[in-house]
Design a protein around this motif. Structure first.
Motif, PDB file in Angstrom:
ATOM      1  N   ILE A 199     -13.095  12.971   6.770  1.00  0.00           N
ATOM      2  CA  ILE A 199     -13.384  13.800   8.023  1.00  0.00           C
ATOM      3  C   ILE A 199     -13.587  15.000   7.161  1.00  0.00           C
ATOM      4  O   ILE A 199     -14.863  15.769   7.842  1.00  0.00           O
ATOM      5  N   VAL A 200     -12.940  15.549   6.924  1.00  0.00           N
ATOM      6  CA  VAL A 200     -13.355  16.981   5.612  1.00  0.00           C
ATOM      7  C   VAL A 200     -14.557  16.877   4.971  1.00  0.00           C
ATOM      8  O   VAL A 200     -15.333  17.734   5.015  1.00  0.00           O
ATOM      9  N   MET A 201     -14.661  16.035   4.009  1.00  0.00           N
ATOM     10  CA  MET A 201     -16.009  16.216   3.565  1.00  0.00           C
ATOM     11  C   MET A 201     -17.044  15.572   4.411  1.00  0.00           C
ATOM     12  O   MET A 201     -18.661  17.104   4.205  1.00  0.00           O
ATOM     13  N   ALA A 202     -17.028  14.987   5.625  1.00  0.00           N
ATOM     14  CA  ALA A 202     -18.369  14.971   6.475  1.00  0.00           C
ATOM     15  C   ALA A 202     -18.733  16.405   7.605  1.00  0.00           C
ATOM     16  O   ALA A 202     -19.286  16.839   7.584  1.00  0.00           O
ATOM     17  N   VAL A 234      -3.799   7.252   6.508  1.00  0.00           N
ATOM     18  CA  VAL A 234      -3.973   8.304   6.924  1.00  0.00           C
ATOM     19  C   VAL A 234      -5.001   9.513   5.864  1.00  0.00           C
ATOM     20  O   VAL A 234      -5.854   9.885   6.756  1.00  0.00           O
ATOM     21  N   LEU A 235      -4.528   9.569   4.511  1.00  0.00           N
ATOM     22  CA  LEU A 235      -5.036  10.260   3.531  1.00  0.00           C
ATOM     23  C   LEU A 235      -6.152  10.496   3.023  1.00  0.00           C
ATOM     24  O   LEU A 235      -7.391  10.866   3.728  1.00  0.00           O
ATOM     25  N   ARG A 246       0.590  -1.488   0.155  1.00  0.00           N
ATOM     26  CA  ARG A 246      -0.326   0.182  -0.322  1.00  0.00           C
ATOM     27  C   ARG A 246       0.813   1.305  -0.114  1.00  0.00           C
ATOM     28  O   ARG A 246       2.094   1.276   0.111  1.00  0.00           O
ATOM     29  N   ALA A 247      -0.035   2.688  -0.630  1.00  0.00           N
ATOM     30  CA  ALA A 247       1.534   3.585  -0.669  1.00  0.00           C
ATOM     31  C   ALA A 247       0.910   4.031   1.076  1.00  0.00           C
ATOM     32  O   ALA A 247       0.161   3.337   1.633  1.00  0.00           O
TER      33      ALA A 247
END
Length: 306
Positions: A36-39, A29-30, A23-24
Motif C-alpha cells: 500500500i505504501v509503495m502504491a 499484514v506487513l 509463517r512469521a
C-alpha cells in the motif's frame, strides 16, 4: 501407507502427516502495508500531475501549484493536443514502436528457441553474448554508432536521402538491437520450462523445425510474449535518447519530442505540459490494460515450479 510385519500380526501404519510451514507473525499484514505504501508513493505524482493539468495557468501563477484550486478546466488538454501537434508525433511513434516490438520479439524468439530446445556447443556462448549486450550502457556506444549511421546508405528511405541517419528505419534498428538481448534471456528461460516431450512427439510425427517453433512452441509462449510486448512498448514508446541523437529532422521524431516542443526558452506552461504528458501516457496504459492478464501470467508462470 506402510505395512509393518510383527510376530503376532501384520498391521498398517500411516506415514506421519507433514506439518504445515509456519509463517512469521504478522507477515501478511506487513506485506500488505508495504504494498500500500509503495502504491501510494507511485500514485501521488500522477495525481498531482493530473491536478495541475486541470487548473488554469492563471490560477497556479496567482496561488501556486500546491494551493487549493479555485477553478478547473479541460482546455489544457485541447490546447496541448493542437499546439504540440500530438497526433502527428503519435503517428511517428507508432511507425517506430510497432515494427520495433514485432521484430524484437520475432528475432528473440527464434534465438531463444534454438538456445533452449537444441543442445549445441555454442548455446551457452550465444546466450552469454546476447545477455552481455544488456550490460553496456547505451551512451557508451553513442560515438561509434553515430559514425556508422552517418556512413551507411540504404537502398531506400522514407525521406529519399538514402541514409540510415535521420530515418525511421535507423531508430527501429537500434531499438531492436538493444532490446533483443533481454528478450532472448527471458524467452529462453521460459521455453526451458516447456515439456521436451512436445518437441519429441512433433519430431516423431515428422514436423519440421519451423513447425516446432511456430505452431507448437510459440502458442505456448503467449504469456511471456505479452509480458515482453508490454515492457517493450513502454520502453520504446517513451525513448527519446536515440530519436534525439539519430534524427536531425524534428518532424520525424516520436511523441516524446512533442513534450520538448511545449517547453519555452524562458518560460514553460506547466499546466499545458502536464496535460500533454497525460495524453502521451494514454497509449501505454491502453496496451497494459489490453494485455494485463497475459502480462501477469507471464510474470508469475513458473514461479511455483521446482
Amino acid at each position: 501407507m506402510t505395512v509393518i510385519a510383527t510376530s503376532d500380526e501384520t498391521r498398517a501404519v500411516d506415514p506421519p502427516a507433514r506439518r504445515p510451514r509456519q509463517r512469521a507473525p504478522h507477515a501478511g499484514v506487513l506485506s500488505h502495508v508495504f504494498i500500500i505504501v509503495m502504491a501510494v508513493l507511485w500514485v501521488i505524482p500522477l495525481l498531482f500531475t493530473l491536478y495541475v493539468s486541470l487548473r488554469p495557468e492563471s490560477d497556479t501563477n496567482a496561488h501556486g501549484y500546491f494551493s487549493l484550486a479555485h477553478s478547473f478546466t479541460f482546455s489544457n488538454f485541447s490546447d496541448a493536443w493542437t499546439q504540440g501537434q500530438l497526433f502527428h508525433y503519435f503517428i511517428n511513434s507508432v511507425k517506430i514502436t510497432v515494427p520495433a516490438v514485432v521484430l524484437t520479439l520475432f528475432f528473440a524468439s527464434m534465438v531463444a528457441f534454438v538456445v533452449s530446445r537444441f543442445s549445441t556447443t555454442f548455446n551457452l556462448v550465444m546466450l552469454l553474448l546476447f545477455t552481455a549486450g544488456n550490460l553496456l550502457p547505451q551512451q557508451v556506444l553513442l560515438a561509434p554508432l553515430f559514425k556508422i549511421y552517418t556512413n551507411v546508405l540504404l537502398p531506400y528511405s522514407v525521406a529519399g536521402s538514402g541514409e540510415l541517419y535521420d530515418s525511421t528505419i535507423g531508430v527501429v534498428a537500434i531499438n531492436v538491437a538493444f532490446q533483443t538481448g533481454f528478450c532472448v534471456f527471458v524467452l529462453s528461460n521460459f521455453m526451458r520450462t516447456l515439456p521436451y516431450e512436445l518437441t519429441e512427439a512433433a519430431m516423431v510425427d515428422g514436423a519440421s523445425i519451423w513447425t516446432q517453433y511456430w505452431r507448437i512452441t510459440m502458442p505456448l509462449c503467449r504469456p511471456a510474449l505479452a509480458a515482453l510486448a508490454t515492457l517493450l512498448t513502454t520502453w520504446i514508446y517513451n525513448d527519446f535518447f536515440w530519436a534525439l541523437t539519430l534524427m536531425s529532422t524534428g518532424d520525424k521524431r516520436p511523441i516524446t519530442s512533442a513534450l520538448q516542443n511545449l517547453q519555452g526558452q524562458f518560460q514553460t506552461n506547466q499546466n499545458l505540459l502536464s496535460a500533454a504528458a497525460f495524453i502521451v501516457a494514454v497509449p501505454t496504459l491502453a496496451v497494459y490494460v489490453a494485455l494485463q492478464k497475459q502480462f501477469v501470467a507471464g510474470l508469475t508462470l513458473g514461479s511455483t515450479k521446482g
